[in-house]
Design a protein around this motif. Sequence first.
Motif, mmCIF file in Angstrom:
data_model
loop_
_atom_site.group_PDB
_atom_site.id
_atom_site.type_symbol
_atom_site.label_atom_id
_atom_site.label_comp_id
_atom_site.label_asym_id
_atom_site.label_seq_id
_atom_site.Cartn_x
_atom_site.Cartn_y
_atom_site.Cartn_z
ATOM 1 N N SER A 1 0.795 -1.223 0.000
ATOM 2 C CA SER A 1 0.000 0.000 0.000
ATOM 3 C C SER A 1 0.831 1.278 0.000
ATOM 4 O O SER A 1 0.275 2.371 -0.064
ATOM 5 N N GLY A 2 2.157 1.172 0.086
ATOM 6 C CA GLY A 2 2.938 2.400 0.105
ATOM 7 C C GLY A 2 4.395 2.182 -0.205
ATOM 8 O O GLY A 2 4.903 1.063 -0.147
ATOM 9 N N TYR B 1 -2.004 -4.946 2.962
ATOM 10 C CA TYR B 1 -1.741 -3.840 3.875
ATOM 11 C C TYR B 1 -1.770 -4.384 5.299
ATOM 12 O O TYR B 1 -2.382 -5.418 5.580
ATOM 13 N N GLY C 1 -1.758 -1.684 8.069
ATOM 14 C CA GLY C 1 -2.396 -0.656 8.871
ATOM 15 C C GLY C 1 -3.151 0.405 8.110
ATOM 16 O O GLY C 1 -3.792 1.257 8.722
ATOM 17 N N ASN C 2 -3.078 0.404 6.784
ATOM 18 C CA ASN C 2 -3.712 1.481 6.027
ATOM 19 C C ASN C 2 -4.553 0.899 4.890
ATOM 20 O O ASN C 2 -4.132 0.858 3.732
ATOM 21 N N LYS C 3 -5.732 0.451 5.239
ATOM 22 C CA LYS C 3 -6.626 -0.156 4.256
ATOM 23 C C LYS C 3 -7.022 0.835 3.171
ATOM 24 O O LYS C 3 -7.118 0.468 1.992
ATOM 25 N N LYS D 1 -5.369 3.294 1.788
ATOM 26 C CA LYS D 1 -4.340 3.431 0.752
ATOM 27 C C LYS D 1 -4.326 2.216 -0.164
ATOM 28 O O LYS D 1 -4.149 2.346 -1.382
#
Length: 246
Positions: free
Chosen positions: A16-17, A38, A40-42, A44
């Motif tokens: 996701s990043g 992911y 912690g950031n669904k 994104k």
Amino acid sequence: MTDTTSPRVALVTGGSGGIGRAVVERLAKDGFAVGVHYAGNKAKAEELVAQVTAAGGRAVVVGGDVADEHAMAAAFDAVETAFGGIDVLVNTAGIMRLGPIADLDLDVLDQIYRTNIRGTFVVDQLAARRLRTGGAIVNFSTSVTRTQFPSYGAYVASKAAVEGITLILARELRGKDITVNTVAPGPTATPLFLDGKDQAAVDRLADAVPLERLGRPEDIAETVAFLAGPARWVNGQVLFSNGGLA
């Protein structure tokens, strides 16, 4: 024999990043269906999947702690259900906390090891059991295992372990036609790298590279695409994608 007629499927942890996002974008461009993982950031991850599908690609969101074997088994299940199987695992998920060995909080050490070592071991174990013939496992280390910058002790120790897992697993998968390699980036302009560094520190690291710049996530994704696709004779290796950083 590798099946070159069916679309290939990849699961990208930490997709996701940062580098993971660039890997997802590159593999989707190359025709892969992609599971975007992911922790912690669904939001994104969902945004990236929407971007891939809007461009005509195929992607699904999967979540979970990479160190939790049950959560990651469910992630593998979800990708297999969506696309029929998995050919490539790219394990970009990782955390970096810096500090002198003499002063580092041991709770921080445990966090680093849980994600970077146990997490890699868990997803590699699942991939070893579940990837299709002709598959590829791509783990992530760091060029700091060779440059040995101060304050990176715990992080480098965890990534040295990843290199060891890679080299052993490549040999344990004899007869399965699955390659296992590690990419070791140099200084790369991602939030993980830039966090906590002032501009002077960033400039020093960029100047240390003969190509006189930081790497871009797309540079690292190009190396991953090579290992995930045409590089069938590269196996059990650590590839330093770092612009020539000594």
